[in-house]
Design a protein around this motif. Structure first.
Motif, short mmCIF file in Angstrom:
data_model
loop_
_atom_site.label_atom_id
_atom_site.label_comp_id
_atom_site.label_asym_id
_atom_site.label_seq_id
_atom_site.Cartn_x
_atom_site.Cartn_y
_atom_site.Cartn_z
N ASP A 144 0.85 -1.18 0.00
CA ASP A 144 0.00 0.00 0.00
C ASP A 144 0.89 1.23 0.00
O ASP A 144 2.10 1.14 0.26
CB ASP A 144 -0.88 0.00 1.25
CG ASP A 144 -2.15 0.83 1.09
OD1 ASP A 144 -2.25 1.55 0.08
OD2 ASP A 144 -3.02 0.76 1.97
N SER B 179 -2.36 6.10 1.68
CA SER B 179 -3.52 5.22 1.76
C SER B 179 -3.55 4.48 3.09
O SER B 179 -4.61 4.34 3.71
CB SER B 179 -3.50 4.22 0.60
OG SER B 179 -4.57 3.32 0.70
N TRP B 180 -2.40 4.01 3.53
CA TRP B 180 -2.32 3.30 4.81
C TRP B 180 -2.76 4.21 5.95
O TRP B 180 -3.50 3.79 6.83
CB TRP B 180 -0.89 2.82 5.05
CG TRP B 180 -0.72 1.99 6.29
CD1 TRP B 180 -0.82 0.64 6.40
CD2 TRP B 180 -0.44 2.48 7.62
NE1 TRP B 180 -0.61 0.25 7.71
CE2 TRP B 180 -0.38 1.36 8.48
CE3 TRP B 180 -0.24 3.75 8.16
CZ2 TRP B 180 -0.11 1.48 9.83
CZ3 TRP B 180 0.02 3.87 9.53
CH2 TRP B 180 0.08 2.73 10.34
N ARG C 172 -9.47 5.89 9.61
CA ARG C 172 -10.86 5.42 9.56
C ARG C 172 -11.10 4.34 10.60
O ARG C 172 -12.15 4.31 11.26
CB ARG C 172 -11.17 4.88 8.16
CG ARG C 172 -11.28 5.96 7.09
CD ARG C 172 -11.46 5.34 5.72
NE ARG C 172 -11.61 6.37 4.69
CZ ARG C 172 -11.60 6.12 3.38
NH1 ARG C 172 -11.44 4.85 2.96
NH2 ARG C 172 -11.73 7.11 2.52
N TRP C 173 -10.11 3.46 10.76
CA TRP C 173 -10.24 2.38 11.74
C TRP C 173 -10.33 2.94 13.15
O TRP C 173 -11.19 2.54 13.94
CB TRP C 173 -9.04 1.45 11.62
CG TRP C 173 -9.06 0.32 12.61
CD1 TRP C 173 -9.82 -0.80 12.57
CD2 TRP C 173 -8.26 0.23 13.80
NE1 TRP C 173 -9.56 -1.60 13.67
CE2 TRP C 173 -8.61 -0.98 14.44
CE3 TRP C 173 -7.29 1.04 14.38
CZ2 TRP C 173 -8.00 -1.38 15.62
CZ3 TRP C 173 -6.70 0.64 15.57
CH2 TRP C 173 -7.06 -0.55 16.16
N VAL D 115 -4.78 6.82 5.83
CA VAL D 115 -6.23 7.06 5.75
C VAL D 115 -6.99 5.88 6.34
O VAL D 115 -7.95 6.05 7.10
CB VAL D 115 -6.67 7.32 4.30
CG1 VAL D 115 -8.18 7.30 4.18
CG2 VAL D 115 -6.11 8.65 3.81
N LYS D 116 -6.57 4.67 5.99
CA LYS D 116 -7.25 3.47 6.49
C LYS D 116 -7.14 3.38 8.01
O LYS D 116 -8.10 2.99 8.69
CB LYS D 116 -6.66 2.23 5.83
CG LYS D 116 -6.97 2.11 4.34
CD LYS D 116 -6.26 0.91 3.74
CE LYS D 116 -6.52 0.83 2.24
NZ LYS D 116 -5.77 -0.30 1.59
N GLN D 117 -5.96 3.72 8.54
CA GLN D 117 -5.78 3.68 9.99
C GLN D 117 -6.64 4.72 10.69
O GLN D 117 -7.21 4.45 11.75
CB GLN D 117 -4.30 3.91 10.32
CG GLN D 117 -3.38 2.77 9.94
CD GLN D 117 -3.70 1.49 10.68
OE1 GLN D 117 -3.79 1.48 11.91
NE2 GLN D 117 -3.90 0.41 9.95
#
Length: 342
Positions: free
Chosen positions: A323, A327-328, A334-335, A330-332
């Motif tokens: 990734d 992007s990584w 959101r999590w 953003v995902k974190q």
């Protein structure tokens, strides 16, 4: 590869006593952290369990700042482990802080560096063996404890010059009232800055006879621990400290360890790793730590882990996480947002 001891953290029984004084039962902490109840009596936990315990305490208290100050002030000096207790009987505040910096290595994962410059003494928090930073409450407790050490030792209401935190710490007014200065969050590091003149203040609790007994015991314990520590852990720790200086090459690491490059390579081979592998692991671990801080730009993260250009960092990160760093992150986020919402 980690040594067997680097991920084993001892919890002082006095910690649970301090929580009880605040009306929090140890088993409430364990239940909140979703850990086995036997941890209260085992007294030895992994890094992840250690962090979970501190996070659970913060959650049960409701506000991070309140959790920090209440435990820092209620904890009785007699409940501290020998390594910490020895600091209260130092000659002066400077001696106490230097002893604490040395003997803190007996109690991972947090440690700190002390630097004196002009009228300031800056104490920067570091993480010794963990792959991630500890929860904010642990950061705050560690820095508050260092000021509390000076206050109890000198018997004076010492105040900090400044305090900086990387993350949100709850009610900042509570922290400002305790430290006696403004509080800055969203900083690049966690650090406490003291008035240098306060370091010369004598300790009313100075006990030369007790130090003569405790110091050799603690020095021997530290020596035994460092001898048992794997070369892999040590090399990675030095690498992480050296990235921003651009000195994480094998020649520099070997010199820091007091051995030749050939000897270092042989020692690593004996433990089944290569220098190149460790360098990648250290950068990977630090990258995830820094990316978790939204105040740092991607190019800053690249620099902090030793990359001269951002493209090289992107290529390496794709190999690690399949990734992109953006992007990584953003995902974190959101999590973490989902956890807060839940």
């Amino acid at each position: 590869m980690k040594s067997e001891t680097s991920n084993r953290i001892k919890i002082n029984p006095g910690f649970w006593s301090g929580l009880s004084q605040l009306g929090i039962a140890p088993h409430d902490i364990v239940r909140q952290a979703q850990l086995p109840s036997t941890i209260v009596t085992d007294l030895v936990v992994s890094t992840s369990e250690y962090f979970a315990i501190w996070q659970a305490y913060s959650e049960l208290m409701g506000d991070t700042a309140e959790a920090i100050i209440k435990l820092a002030t209620v904890f009785e000096t007699a409940h501290y482990p020998p390594a910490a207790l020895a600091t209260f009987h130092a000659r002066d505040y400077r001696d106490a802080l230097n002893r604490m910096a040395r003997y803190k290595r007996l109690c991972p994962p947090e440690g700190f560096r002390i630097s004196e410059n002009d009228e300031r003494c800056t104490i920067q928090l570091e993480w010794q063996n963990a792959n991630q930073a500890g929860p904010p409450v642990l950061v705050g407790i560690t820095l508050a404890y260092l000021l509390e050490l000076g206050r109890r030792g000198t018997g004076q209401p010492l105040q900090a010059l400044s305090v900086e935190f990387m993350h949100d710490m709850g009610d900042e007014s509570v922290l400002a009232a305790y430290f006696g200065c403004s509080i800055r969050t969203g900083a690049a590091c966690n650090q406490l800055t003291l008035h240098r003149r306060d370091l010369d203040r004598s300790f009313i609790s100075y006990n030369e006879e007790l130090l003569e007994v405790l110091t050799p015991i603690l020095d021997q314990s530290l020596s035994d621990q460092e001898q048992n520590r794997s070369i892999t852990d040590t090399v990675k720790w030095i690498m992480k400290r050296s990235f921003t200086r651009g000195r994480a090459d094998i020649r520099y690491i070997a010199s820091e360890l007091g051995m030749s490059e050939r000897t270092l390579q042989r020692r690593l081979t004996d433990e089944g790793v290569t220098f190149k592998q460790l360098l990648a692991e250290a950068r990977h671990e630090q990258a995830l730590l820094y990316l978790a801080d939204p105040s740092l730009e991607i190019k800053e993260v690249a620099f902090l882990i030793g990359y001269e250009d951002q493209n090289s960092f992107y290529r390496a990160f794709r190999q690690w996480e399949e990734d992109t760093p953006s992007s990584w992150r953003v995902k974190q986020e959101r999590w973490r947002g989902g956890l807060v919402t839940d």
